[in-house]
Design a protein around this motif. Sequence first.
Motif, PDB file in Angstrom:
ATOM      1  N   PHE A 178      27.669  33.192  38.705  1.00 31.42           N
ATOM      2  CA  PHE A 178      28.790  32.709  39.511  1.00 31.42           C
ATOM      3  C   PHE A 178      30.116  33.191  38.931  1.00 31.42           C
ATOM      4  O   PHE A 178      31.006  33.655  39.658  1.00 31.42           O
ATOM      5  N   LEU A 179      30.262  33.053  37.630  1.00 30.76           N
ATOM      6  CA  LEU A 179      31.517  33.430  36.966  1.00 30.76           C
ATOM      7  C   LEU A 179      31.813  34.916  37.151  1.00 30.76           C
ATOM      8  O   LEU A 179      32.948  35.302  37.455  1.00 30.76           O
ATOM      9  N   ILE A 180      30.801  35.736  36.986  1.00 32.04           N
ATOM     10  CA  ILE A 180      30.979  37.177  37.140  1.00 32.04           C
ATOM     11  C   ILE A 180      31.327  37.525  38.584  1.00 32.04           C
ATOM     12  O   ILE A 180      32.203  38.352  38.855  1.00 32.04           O
ATOM     13  N   PHE A 181      30.646  36.887  39.527  1.00 31.96           N
ATOM     14  CA  PHE A 181      30.905  37.141  40.940  1.00 31.96           C
ATOM     15  C   PHE A 181      32.341  36.790  41.310  1.00 31.96           C
ATOM     16  O   PHE A 181      33.060  37.582  41.924  1.00 31.96           O
ATOM     17  N   PHE A 182      32.774  35.586  40.925  1.00 28.62           N
ATOM     18  CA  PHE A 182      34.112  35.134  41.328  1.00 28.62           C
ATOM     19  C   PHE A 182      35.229  35.836  40.564  1.00 28.62           C
ATOM     20  O   PHE A 182      36.374  35.839  41.019  1.00 28.62           O
ATOM     21  N   SER A 183      34.903  36.433  39.420  1.00 29.64           N
ATOM     22  CA  SER A 183      35.931  37.160  38.671  1.00 29.64           C
ATOM     23  C   SER A 183      36.444  38.365  39.457  1.00 29.64           C
ATOM     24  O   SER A 183      37.556  38.838  39.213  1.00 29.64           O
ATOM     25  N   SER A 184      35.619  38.856  40.396  1.00 27.06           N
ATOM     26  CA  SER A 184      36.039  39.997  41.215  1.00 27.06           C
ATOM     27  C   SER A 184      36.609  39.558  42.564  1.00 27.06           C
ATOM     28  O   SER A 184      37.099  40.383  43.325  1.00 27.06           O
ATOM     29  N   LYS A 185      36.532  38.258  42.842  1.00 25.61           N
ATOM     30  CA  LYS A 185      36.987  37.752  44.139  1.00 25.61           C
ATOM     31  C   LYS A 185      38.299  36.975  44.049  1.00 25.61           C
ATOM     32  O   LYS A 185      39.012  36.851  45.043  1.00 25.61           O
ATOM     33  N   LEU A 186      38.585  36.436  42.867  1.00 26.13           N
ATOM     34  CA  LEU A 186      39.734  35.547  42.721  1.00 26.13           C
ATOM     35  C   LEU A 186      40.667  36.028  41.613  1.00 26.13           C
ATOM     36  O   LEU A 186      40.255  36.781  40.722  1.00 26.13           O
ATOM     37  N   ASP A 187      41.883  35.560  41.681  1.00 27.62           N
ATOM     38  CA  ASP A 187      42.845  35.793  40.605  1.00 27.62           C
ATOM     39  C   ASP A 187      42.622  34.698  39.560  1.00 27.62           C
ATOM     40  O   ASP A 187      43.140  33.590  39.679  1.00 27.62           O
ATOM     41  N   ILE A 188      41.798  35.001  38.557  1.00 29.61           N
ATOM     42  CA  ILE A 188      41.353  33.973  37.615  1.00 29.61           C
ATOM     43  C   ILE A 188      42.208  33.975  36.355  1.00 29.61           C
ATOM     44  O   ILE A 188      42.853  34.978  36.011  1.00 29.61           O
ATOM     45  N   LYS A 189      42.214  32.832  35.683  1.00 29.29           N
ATOM     46  CA  LYS A 189      42.872  32.706  34.378  1.00 29.29           C
ATOM     47  C   LYS A 189      41.871  33.138  33.310  1.00 29.29           C
ATOM     48  O   LYS A 189      40.788  32.573  33.201  1.00 29.29           O
ATOM     49  N   PHE A 190      42.253  34.128  32.532  1.00 33.37           N
ATOM     50  CA  PHE A 190      41.321  34.785  31.620  1.00 33.37           C
ATOM     51  C   PHE A 190      40.716  33.820  30.615  1.00 33.37           C
ATOM     52  O   PHE A 190      39.514  33.880  30.333  1.00 33.37           O
ATOM     53  N   TYR A 191      41.508  32.885  30.053  1.00 36.23           N
ATOM     54  CA  TYR A 191      40.992  32.020  28.989  1.00 36.23           C
ATOM     55  C   TYR A 191      39.940  31.045  29.525  1.00 36.23           C
ATOM     56  O   TYR A 191      38.975  30.715  28.822  1.00 36.23           O
ATOM     57  N   TRP A 192      40.100  30.570  30.781  1.00 41.03           N
ATOM     58  CA  TRP A 192      39.084  29.695  31.351  1.00 41.03           C
ATOM     59  C   TRP A 192      37.795  30.466  31.619  1.00 41.03           C
ATOM     60  O   TRP A 192      36.693  29.947  31.426  1.00 41.03           O
ATOM     61  N   PHE A 193      37.954  31.702  32.075  1.00 34.56           N
ATOM     62  CA  PHE A 193      36.785  32.550  32.328  1.00 34.56           C
ATOM     63  C   PHE A 193      36.016  32.799  31.034  1.00 34.56           C
ATOM     64  O   PHE A 193      34.777  32.690  31.003  1.00 34.56           O
ATOM     65  N   ILE A 194      36.736  33.127  29.963  1.00 33.01           N
ATOM     66  CA  ILE A 194      36.088  33.393  28.676  1.00 33.01           C
ATOM     67  C   ILE A 194      35.422  32.133  28.134  1.00 33.01           C
ATOM     68  O   ILE A 194      34.283  32.171  27.646  1.00 33.01           O
ATOM     69  N   LEU A 195      36.112  30.997  28.218  1.00 36.53           N
ATOM     70  CA  LEU A 195      35.558  29.738  27.718  1.00 36.53           C
ATOM     71  C   LEU A 195      34.268  29.390  28.444  1.00 36.53           C
ATOM     72  O   LEU A 195      33.265  29.029  27.807  1.00 36.53           O
ATOM     73  N   ALA A 196      34.273  29.500  29.759  1.00 32.78           N
ATOM     74  CA  ALA A 196      33.082  29.167  30.538  1.00 32.78           C
ATOM     75  C   ALA A 196      31.970  30.175  30.299  1.00 32.78           C
ATOM     76  O   ALA A 196      30.789  29.800  30.206  1.00 32.78           O
ATOM     77  N   THR A 197      32.325  31.451  30.179  1.00 33.15           N
ATOM     78  CA  THR A 197      31.318  32.497  29.944  1.00 33.15           C
ATOM     79  C   THR A 197      30.647  32.301  28.588  1.00 33.15           C
ATOM     80  O   THR A 197      29.413  32.364  28.473  1.00 33.15           O
ATOM     81  N   VAL A 198      31.446  32.065  27.549  1.00 36.89           N
ATOM     82  CA  VAL A 198      30.894  31.840  26.208  1.00 36.89           C
ATOM     83  C   VAL A 198      30.023  30.582  26.192  1.00 36.89           C
ATOM     84  O   VAL A 198      28.944  30.568  25.583  1.00 36.89           O
ATOM     85  N   SER A 199      30.447  29.539  26.876  1.00 38.26           N
ATOM     86  CA  SER A 199      29.661  28.308  26.959  1.00 38.26           C
ATOM     87  C   SER A 199      28.317  28.579  27.613  1.00 38.26           C
ATOM     88  O   SER A 199      27.266  28.094  27.149  1.00 38.26           O
ATOM     89  N   SER A 200      28.314  29.370  28.691  1.00 34.94           N
ATOM     90  CA  SER A 200      27.067  29.708  29.380  1.00 34.94           C
ATOM     91  C   SER A 200      26.130  30.483  28.463  1.00 34.94           C
ATOM     92  O   SER A 200      24.927  30.200  28.402  1.00 34.94           O
ATOM     93  N   ILE A 201      26.687  31.463  27.763  1.00 38.06           N
ATOM     94  CA  ILE A 201      25.871  32.288  26.861  1.00 38.06           C
ATOM     95  C   ILE A 201      25.262  31.442  25.751  1.00 38.06           C
ATOM     96  O   ILE A 201      24.068  31.575  25.426  1.00 38.06           O
ATOM     97  N   ILE A 202      26.062  30.568  25.147  1.00 35.80           N
ATOM     98  CA  ILE A 202      25.563  29.706  24.073  1.00 35.80           C
ATOM     99  C   ILE A 202      24.454  28.795  24.577  1.00 35.80           C
ATOM    100  O   ILE A 202      23.423  28.603  23.912  1.00 35.80           O
ATOM    101  N   LEU A 203      24.611  28.241  25.772  1.00 34.37           N
ATOM    102  CA  LEU A 203      23.586  27.349  26.334  1.00 34.37           C
ATOM    103  C   LEU A 203      22.301  28.114  26.640  1.00 34.37           C
ATOM    104  O   LEU A 203      21.194  27.587  26.456  1.00 34.37           O
ATOM    105  N   ILE A 204      22.428  29.355  27.103  1.00 33.74           N
ATOM    106  CA  ILE A 204      21.241  30.177  27.344  1.00 33.74           C
ATOM    107  C   ILE A 204      20.504  30.419  26.036  1.00 33.74           C
ATOM    108  O   ILE A 204      19.278  30.269  25.955  1.00 33.74           O
ATOM    109  N   LEU A 205      21.239  30.782  25.009  1.00 34.82           N
ATOM    110  CA  LEU A 205      20.616  31.025  23.701  1.00 34.82           C
ATOM    111  C   LEU A 205      20.029  29.744  23.122  1.00 34.82           C
ATOM    112  O   LEU A 205      18.971  29.763  22.499  1.00 34.82           O
TER     113      LEU A 205
END
Length: 229
Positions: A178-205
């Motif tokens: 979802f995060l990757i998809f919406f990063s190309s569709k919306l004008d996103i705030k970079f720090y929220w995107f990074i925080l959520a992406t890192v959180s997702s990766i950590i939870l997957i691991l």
Amino acid sequence: MLSETSYLSRNEFNMIDKLILFFYSLYFILNPIYLWSSGLPQISDLSIIFSIIIYAFYKKFTFKITEENKPILLVGLLFVVWIIFVNLIWIFRLQTIDNFLFSTFFYIYNYFLLFFVIALVNQYKNILFKVTYISVIISVIIQFLIYIISGGGDGSRQVGFLNNPNQLGYYSLLILAFLIFFSSKLDIKFYWFILATVSSIILILASLSKAATIAMLGLLIFYLFVTKT
């Protein structure tokens, strides 16, 4: 009933539109919280059902569907009809409904969710994208905080509020998509995107799910080397 698309602007929103989107957003926020056994309706399902009911009555059961939406809805409908047909054969052959009846309702329910989300996209467009994006960020950050508070990082497979580690891995993988998809569709705030992406990766691991980890690597490679080139 179907109708042609006409997107709402932010100024045309009223309280009912906001209520529809509120319960829709709760679906994503509450989705990883399982109060009962897997396969049963969870609290997030109640939220999306409220959204569907409010929308249906508010729009007088008129759902905005375009011509380009119809092929996927037709394929989905044919698939659901096939599931119903196969399950009915097994019910009559085995003379028992067992799990056949429930699984049939499961597919019907998910088809209506698909239908409803397509109607919402046609109704609200980028506003729906933004609501979804914010919702998945809130959802994954909550799950990450739960992981930290519960003492995550001890090497054991994490579950969170789900029923097994593989569900946590799958949920986090979907959030990352979802995060990757919406990063190309919306004008996103970079720090929220990074925080959520890192959180997702950590939870997957943390889930120690091999399938989710391999899929995550493929998704990140696609994002970094395909979408960014």
